[in-house]
Motif scaffolding. Structure first.
Motif, mmCIF file in Angstrom:
data_model
loop_
_atom_site.group_PDB
_atom_site.id
_atom_site.type_symbol
_atom_site.label_atom_id
_atom_site.label_comp_id
_atom_site.label_asym_id
_atom_site.label_seq_id
_atom_site.Cartn_x
_atom_site.Cartn_y
_atom_site.Cartn_z
ATOM 1 N N ALA A 1 0.956 -1.243 0.075
ATOM 2 C CA ALA A 1 0.002 -0.057 0.096
ATOM 3 C C ALA A 1 0.779 1.356 0.065
ATOM 4 O O ALA A 1 2.227 1.255 0.583
ATOM 5 C CB ALA A 1 -0.999 -0.186 1.137
ATOM 6 N N ARG A 2 0.470 2.492 -0.715
ATOM 7 C CA ARG A 2 0.985 3.480 -0.758
ATOM 8 C C ARG A 2 1.470 4.049 0.660
ATOM 9 O O ARG A 2 2.499 4.738 1.071
ATOM 10 C CB ARG A 2 0.181 4.652 -1.569
ATOM 11 C CG ARG A 2 1.008 5.912 -1.856
ATOM 12 C CD ARG A 2 0.352 6.821 -2.586
ATOM 13 N NE ARG A 2 -0.087 6.338 -4.161
ATOM 14 C CZ ARG A 2 -0.825 7.046 -4.748
ATOM 15 N NH1 ARG A 2 -1.493 8.065 -4.579
ATOM 16 N NH2 ARG A 2 -1.120 6.259 -5.926
ATOM 17 N N SER A 3 0.242 3.809 1.628
ATOM 18 C CA SER A 3 0.452 4.495 2.961
ATOM 19 C C SER A 3 1.690 3.778 3.691
ATOM 20 O O SER A 3 2.472 4.395 4.328
ATOM 21 C CB SER A 3 -0.792 4.158 3.987
ATOM 22 O OG SER A 3 -1.178 2.934 3.949
ATOM 23 N N VAL A 4 1.801 2.514 3.302
ATOM 24 C CA VAL A 4 2.801 1.699 3.851
ATOM 25 C C VAL A 4 4.288 2.165 3.503
ATOM 26 O O VAL A 4 5.207 2.379 4.251
ATOM 27 C CB VAL A 4 3.154 0.270 3.783
ATOM 28 C CG1 VAL A 4 4.016 -0.669 4.300
ATOM 29 C CG2 VAL A 4 1.484 -0.421 4.131
ATOM 30 N N ARG A 5 4.331 2.245 2.214
ATOM 31 C CA ARG A 5 5.494 2.802 1.509
ATOM 32 C C ARG A 5 5.976 4.278 2.061
ATOM 33 O O ARG A 5 7.178 4.625 2.115
ATOM 34 C CB ARG A 5 5.565 2.862 -0.069
ATOM 35 C CG ARG A 5 5.513 1.566 -0.407
ATOM 36 C CD ARG A 5 5.626 1.309 -2.147
ATOM 37 N NE ARG A 5 4.609 2.134 -2.881
ATOM 38 C CZ ARG A 5 3.383 1.745 -3.144
ATOM 39 N NH1 ARG A 5 2.843 0.667 -2.824
ATOM 40 N NH2 ARG A 5 2.517 2.249 -3.821
ATOM 41 N N ALA A 6 4.795 5.133 2.100
ATOM 42 C CA ALA A 6 5.211 6.382 2.711
ATOM 43 C C ALA A 6 5.846 6.368 4.217
ATOM 44 O O ALA A 6 6.918 7.151 4.412
ATOM 45 C CB ALA A 6 3.837 7.134 2.975
ATOM 46 N N ILE A 7 5.300 5.383 5.199
ATOM 47 C CA ILE A 7 5.952 5.097 6.304
ATOM 48 C C ILE A 7 7.530 4.470 6.023
ATOM 49 O O ILE A 7 8.168 5.035 6.722
ATOM 50 C CB ILE A 7 5.175 4.211 7.098
ATOM 51 C CG1 ILE A 7 3.702 4.867 7.390
ATOM 52 C CG2 ILE A 7 5.963 3.904 8.605
ATOM 53 C CD1 ILE A 7 2.787 4.097 8.120
#
Ligand SMILES: C[S@@+](CC[C@H](N)C(=O)[O-])C[C@H]1O[C@@H](n2cnc3c(N)ncnc32)[C@H](O)[C@@H]1O
Length: 211
Positions: free
Chosen positions: A152-158
């Protein structure tokens, strides 16, 4: 000294320095993140087997007795611990100091190539996967396990946050996707598993046999 040599020596010093504390730290991540990935990888190894970036040899107890083992790493201190472990296990393994980007073996030398949790740390990891392909015999098996960019994009952002520190200080990448390079080399993916929000991946990929 060339830029490549200087870079290699820098990471060699880094891993030499961290060799004594590595096992304790890695055992924690094996427990909370990677699960049975080492056993998943090693149980599929057969024949002449090369482990790239073997580190302290944490995989050594997990290989089938019939596999013939060779391991390379850039860090002499990590290799020394691997050699001690092999001796304690009564396991024969040929260990060599070498760079994953220029493997000191001829084409088609191995039936199996293994790399666990090192492609996240090897500079020029694409070149390393090309070298793994080169030294594998046609029909040989590539076995990888690593932490990668999450689904997920949110995971990659973290994941992007710690990378800003770990890449310059420890050469540790969180956003790589070795599968892209494995596919680009022409391997056929036989098994692929992802878990923990897609940040852990293990791959068994076959180098096509000669037709
Ligand atoms: C995170 S450790 C993984 C060790 C081991 N594969 C494991 O599963 O525990 C990364 C290892 O990659 C090695 N390494 C880093 N860059 C390398 C390179 N260019 N060539 C060979 N080994 C390298 C380091 O010395 C270190 O032992």
């Amino acid at each position: 000294m060339t830029t490549d040599q200087a870079r290699r020596e820098r990471w060699q010093r880094y891993w030499d320095k961290h060799s004594a504390s590595y096992d304790k730290q890695m055992r924690f991540f094996d427990r909370v993140l990677f699960g049975d990935s080492r056993a998943w990888v090693c149980s599929q190894a057969a024949g002449d087997t090369l482990e790239v970036g073997i580190g302290t040899g944490l995989n050594l107890p997990l290989y089938p007795a019939a596999a013939t083992l060779t391991g390379i790493d850039i860090s002499p201190a990590m290799l020394k611990i691997a050699a001690d472990r092999a001796r304690q296990l009564g396991r024969e393994v040929g260990l060599r100091e070498a760079d994953a980007g220029a493997l000191p073996f001829g084409d088609a030398s191995f039936d199996t190539v293994v790399c666990t949790f090192s492609l996240c740390a090897i500079p020029g990891h694409q070149r390393a996967v090309s070298e793994m392909h080169r030294v594998l015999r046609p029909g040989g098996l590539l076995l990888l396990a690593d932490h990668i960019a999450g689904s997920a994009r949110s995971v990659r952002a973290i994941q992007r946050l710690p990378e800003t520190v770990t890449v310059p200080t420890g050469g540790e990448h969180f956003l790589r996707r070795p599968l892209d390079q494995v596919r680009a080399e022409g391997f056929a993916i036989e098994r692929r598993e992802r878990f923990k929000l897609g940040i852990v991946e293990r791959i068994a990929a076959r180098k096509p046999a000669l037709s």
